[in-house]
Design a protein around this motif. Structure first.
Motif, PDB file in Angstrom:
ATOM      1  N   ALA A 110       0.829  -1.215   0.254  1.00  0.00           N
ATOM      2  CA  ALA A 110       0.224   0.218   0.294  1.00  0.00           C
ATOM      3  C   ALA A 110       0.755   1.274  -0.169  1.00  0.00           C
ATOM      4  O   ALA A 110       1.586   0.857   0.280  1.00  0.00           O
ATOM      5  CB  ALA A 110      -1.564  -0.320   1.486  1.00  0.00           C
ATOM      6  N   GLY A 111       0.562   2.102  -0.440  1.00  0.00           N
ATOM      7  CA  GLY A 111      -0.590   2.417  -1.421  1.00  0.00           C
ATOM      8  C   GLY A 111      -0.783   3.679  -2.363  1.00  0.00           C
ATOM      9  O   GLY A 111       0.097   4.275  -2.284  1.00  0.00           O
ATOM     10  N   ILE A 112      -0.620   3.184  -3.613  1.00  0.00           N
ATOM     11  CA  ILE A 112       0.139   3.356  -4.791  1.00  0.00           C
ATOM     12  C   ILE A 112      -1.343   4.507  -5.916  1.00  0.00           C
ATOM     13  O   ILE A 112      -2.065   3.484  -4.986  1.00  0.00           O
ATOM     14  CB  ILE A 112      -0.083   2.352  -6.333  1.00  0.00           C
ATOM     15  N   THR A 113      -1.041   5.489  -5.864  1.00  0.00           N
ATOM     16  CA  THR A 113      -1.788   6.719  -6.128  1.00  0.00           C
ATOM     17  C   THR A 113      -2.362   6.495  -6.945  1.00  0.00           C
ATOM     18  O   THR A 113      -1.387   6.485  -8.332  1.00  0.00           O
ATOM     19  CB  THR A 113      -1.569   7.878  -6.048  1.00  0.00           C
ATOM     20  N   GLY A 121       0.858 -13.599  -4.861  1.00  0.00           N
ATOM     21  CA  GLY A 121       0.441 -13.195  -3.811  1.00  0.00           C
ATOM     22  C   GLY A 121       1.073 -12.031  -3.599  1.00  0.00           C
ATOM     23  O   GLY A 121       0.739 -11.617  -2.424  1.00  0.00           O
ATOM     24  N   VAL A 122       0.662 -11.219  -3.897  1.00  0.00           N
ATOM     25  CA  VAL A 122       0.609  -9.758  -3.770  1.00  0.00           C
ATOM     26  C   VAL A 122      -0.713  -8.964  -3.800  1.00  0.00           C
ATOM     27  O   VAL A 122      -1.555  -9.377  -5.304  1.00  0.00           O
ATOM     28  CB  VAL A 122       1.402  -9.742  -4.791  1.00  0.00           C
ATOM     29  N   THR A 123      -0.991  -8.718  -2.900  1.00  0.00           N
ATOM     30  CA  THR A 123      -2.234  -7.312  -3.009  1.00  0.00           C
ATOM     31  C   THR A 123      -2.109  -6.488  -2.722  1.00  0.00           C
ATOM     32  O   THR A 123      -0.957  -6.368  -1.948  1.00  0.00           O
ATOM     33  CB  THR A 123      -3.845  -7.704  -1.973  1.00  0.00           C
ATOM     34  N   THR A 124      -2.086  -5.503  -3.941  1.00  0.00           N
ATOM     35  CA  THR A 124      -1.734  -4.149  -3.910  1.00  0.00           C
ATOM     36  C   THR A 124      -3.057  -2.924  -3.616  1.00  0.00           C
ATOM     37  O   THR A 124      -3.829  -3.659  -3.781  1.00  0.00           O
ATOM     38  CB  THR A 124      -1.387  -3.714  -5.291  1.00  0.00           C
ATOM     39  N   VAL A 125      -3.129  -2.325  -2.742  1.00  0.00           N
ATOM     40  CA  VAL A 125      -3.932  -1.542  -2.424  1.00  0.00           C
ATOM     41  C   VAL A 125      -3.813   0.089  -3.117  1.00  0.00           C
ATOM     42  O   VAL A 125      -2.689   0.360  -3.337  1.00  0.00           O
ATOM     43  CB  VAL A 125      -3.353  -0.722  -1.145  1.00  0.00           C
ATOM     44  N   LEU A 126      -4.950   0.369  -4.080  1.00  0.00           N
ATOM     45  CA  LEU A 126      -4.582   1.461  -4.472  1.00  0.00           C
ATOM     46  C   LEU A 126      -5.394   2.461  -3.954  1.00  0.00           C
ATOM     47  O   LEU A 126      -6.475   2.124  -3.885  1.00  0.00           O
ATOM     48  CB  LEU A 126      -5.385   1.192  -6.117  1.00  0.00           C
ATOM     49  N   VAL A 127      -4.952   3.761  -4.408  1.00  0.00           N
ATOM     50  CA  VAL A 127      -6.106   4.951  -3.448  1.00  0.00           C
ATOM     51  C   VAL A 127      -5.869   5.864  -5.705  1.00  0.00           C
ATOM     52  O   VAL A 127      -5.097   5.782  -5.905  1.00  0.00           O
ATOM     53  CB  VAL A 127      -5.377   5.820  -2.487  1.00  0.00           C
ATOM     54  N   SER A 128      -7.261   6.323  -4.422  1.00  0.00           N
ATOM     55  CA  SER A 128      -7.538   8.075  -5.631  1.00  0.00           C
ATOM     56  C   SER A 128      -6.807   8.576  -5.045  1.00  0.00           C
ATOM     57  O   SER A 128      -7.067  10.171  -5.887  1.00  0.00           O
ATOM     58  CB  SER A 128      -8.693   7.972  -5.101  1.00  0.00           C
ATOM     59  N   ARG A 129      -6.562   9.416  -3.889  1.00  0.00           N
ATOM     60  CA  ARG A 129      -5.836  10.537  -2.956  1.00  0.00           C
ATOM     61  C   ARG A 129      -4.531   9.745  -2.551  1.00  0.00           C
ATOM     62  O   ARG A 129      -4.555   8.719  -2.084  1.00  0.00           O
ATOM     63  CB  ARG A 129      -6.716  11.171  -2.690  1.00  0.00           C
TER      64      ARG A 129
END
Length: 493
Positions: A342-345, A404-412
């Motif tokens: 976490a976390g890619i904008t 095995g990789v869970t990536t959290v993406l964020v809008s801000r």
């Protein structure tokens, strides 16, 4: 010298400022909506000691003005800075005669088109206050103290502790208390012994949690208690801005000019002598080395901080560099090991995930949302496993799993500092936890069984020569590692 208040009137002190730590290497731009602007009586939450019933309210009258604060990011847009500066100046003028001002700054604000934003702001504040008022500045030690800034101030101090969440409140109160003491006693401007030290290091290498910075910062309190000394402060400077003012600095404030110069010289020499001894607070290596070590370890969860793109330091937070390195690892790519990252904008990618829904397979081009990146977006195909609508910060969030990789993406842009930041995803259920940060926040540090700092690229790269500064004053360590010993004679302002 300050002008005494008329007989029978308590000194009147204003409070205000603008804070926006910036990386000039970031493609992000800080706009007006990024600022939290607090005005008038709403400021009492930030300065509880100045409330009508506060600890410092008896001997003086506090006049709350306006304070604007943005999270670390790219340079402030010039029209936004002009708007905030104009409001602060207008409120100072409208407040009537002020005997002093607590100038609440960070010290690392960059504004497009300016080389020294805090000095420019302070010039305007001084002109609005007049020459007789005393200005007491509270700053972050990762800010910059140019000669131009220092000459416009009467008192100046900085945090001495980490984490700054606690230190900032103490610093603001110390700046206020020192100002109150002088105004109530009818004292004028003290002497400022100022010297810059030609060293510029990443914040993670100068943390007062660890030696040698711990002992260096530990001296400041005892120096401040010396007879004839008002305060002592050390700044490491902002390493992620490309401006001539960026370097370490020492200011010792006192009524005894000779003692102030002596103590400032001693602190500056110690900083210079220790320049090669400042260390990272944990094991630090390139991304692949950190990932390999984490996968091989039995410690779970194993925390890796992706330092080069940390939003908490001003990074854009939009690079998929670490995601690429995680999925280049066979164990993670095949699912034999798991990671939560976490976390890619990337607002466009988040929107596509919301449109597809949980359980859907999506094909996304992740990263580079702000453009101007040397690293191409990552073509990610995976399953949407969680969606979270906007909270106070970070906007909407979407989690996508590949292997095995869970990536959290964020809008801000947002840093991940607490367990709650991950929503329904529990970091303790993964082998690896990877966040965009330098030093991990206390809650995540406590949660992790082990930790490595990944020296990744980005606009807040810990490898400073890799950033490509062009406007720093040289010679400067570590850019010029074999430079001759500098003249560290303080200037009395």
């Amino acid at each position: 010298m300050s002008t005494p208040s008329p007989a029978g009137r308590r000194p009147r002190i204003g409070i205000g400022g603008v804070c926006a730590p910036s990386s000039t290497f970031s493609p992000h731009r800080t706009g007006y909506d990024d600022f939290r602007v607090t005005r008038g009586a709403e400021l009492w939450d930030r300065y509880p000691w100045a409330r009508p019933d506060g600890e410092l309210s008896g001997p003086v009258e506090w006049v709350p003005l306006v304070h604007a604060e943005a999270p670390p990011g790219g340079p402030v847009e010039p029209e936004v800075y002009d708007r905030l500066k104009a409001e602060l100046v207008d409120r100072i003028r409208q407040a009537g005669p002020l005997d002093g001002l607590v100038h609440d700054l960070h010290g690392a604000m960059s504004v497009t088109g300016l080389e020294d934003a805090e000095a420019d702001l302070t010039d305007a504040v001084r002109d609005a206050l007049g020459p007789g008022a005393l200005i007491s500045a509270a700053m972050d030690p990762h800010g910059n103290v140019s000669r131009r800034l220092a000459t416009r101030l009467d008192l100046i101090t900085a945090h001495r502790l980490a984490p700054h969440q606690d230190a900032a409140a103490r610093t603001r109160e110390r700046a206020a208390r020192k100002l109150v003491e002088r105004l109530v006693a009818g004292k004028g401007r003290p002497h400022l012994a100022w010297v810059q030290v030609p060293v510029l290091l990443p914040a993670e290498r100068t943390s007062p949690r660890l030696e040698p910075a711990k002992s260096l910062y530990g001296r400041l309190g005892s120096i401040g208690e010396l007879d004839g000394i008002v305060d002592a402060a050390v700044w490491a400077g902002c390493p992620w801005a490309d401006e001539p003012r960026c370097k370490a600095a020492v200011v010792v404030t006192g009524d005894d000019p000779a003692l102030a110069v002596e103590q400032a010289r001693s602190l500056a020499k110690e900083y210079w002598d220790l320049r090669r001894d400042f260390v990272f607070p944990g094991p630090a290596a390139d991304a692949d080395t950190c990932v390999e070590a984490a996968v091989a370890s039995l410690a779970r969860p194993f925390l890796i901080t992706d330092s080069g793109d940390s939003p908490a330091a001003g990074g854009a937070g939009d690079l998929a560099y670490m995601l690429r390195r995680l999925l280049a690892n066979e164990a993670l790519a095949t699912g034999r090991a798991t990671a939560l990252h976490a976390g890619i904008t990337d607002p466009a990618a988040v929107a596509r995930c919301f449109a597809a829904g949980v359980g859907a397979t999506v094909r996304l081009s992740v990263g580079g949302s702000y453009g101007a990146s040397a690293y191409a977006p990552y073509e990610l195909t995976g399953e949407v496993v969680a969606l979270r609508e906007a909270g106070e910060a970070g906007g909407d969030q979407a989690a996508v799993r590949r292997g095995g990789v869970t990536t959290v993406l964020v809008s801000r842009r947002k840093p991940f500092r607490t367990r709650a930041d991950f929503g329904e995803l529990d970091p303790r259920g993964y082998d690896l936890l990877v966040v965009k940060a330098g030093c991990p926040a206390p809650e995540l540090y406590a949660l992790a069984a082990d930790w490595h700092l990944a020296l990744t690229p980005g606009s807040v790269d810990q490898n400073l020569p890799r950033l490509g500064h062009h406007h720093l004053e040289r010679p400067l360590f570590p850019f010029d590692p074999d430079m001759p010993a500098p003249d560290l004679t303080p200037e009395l302002l």
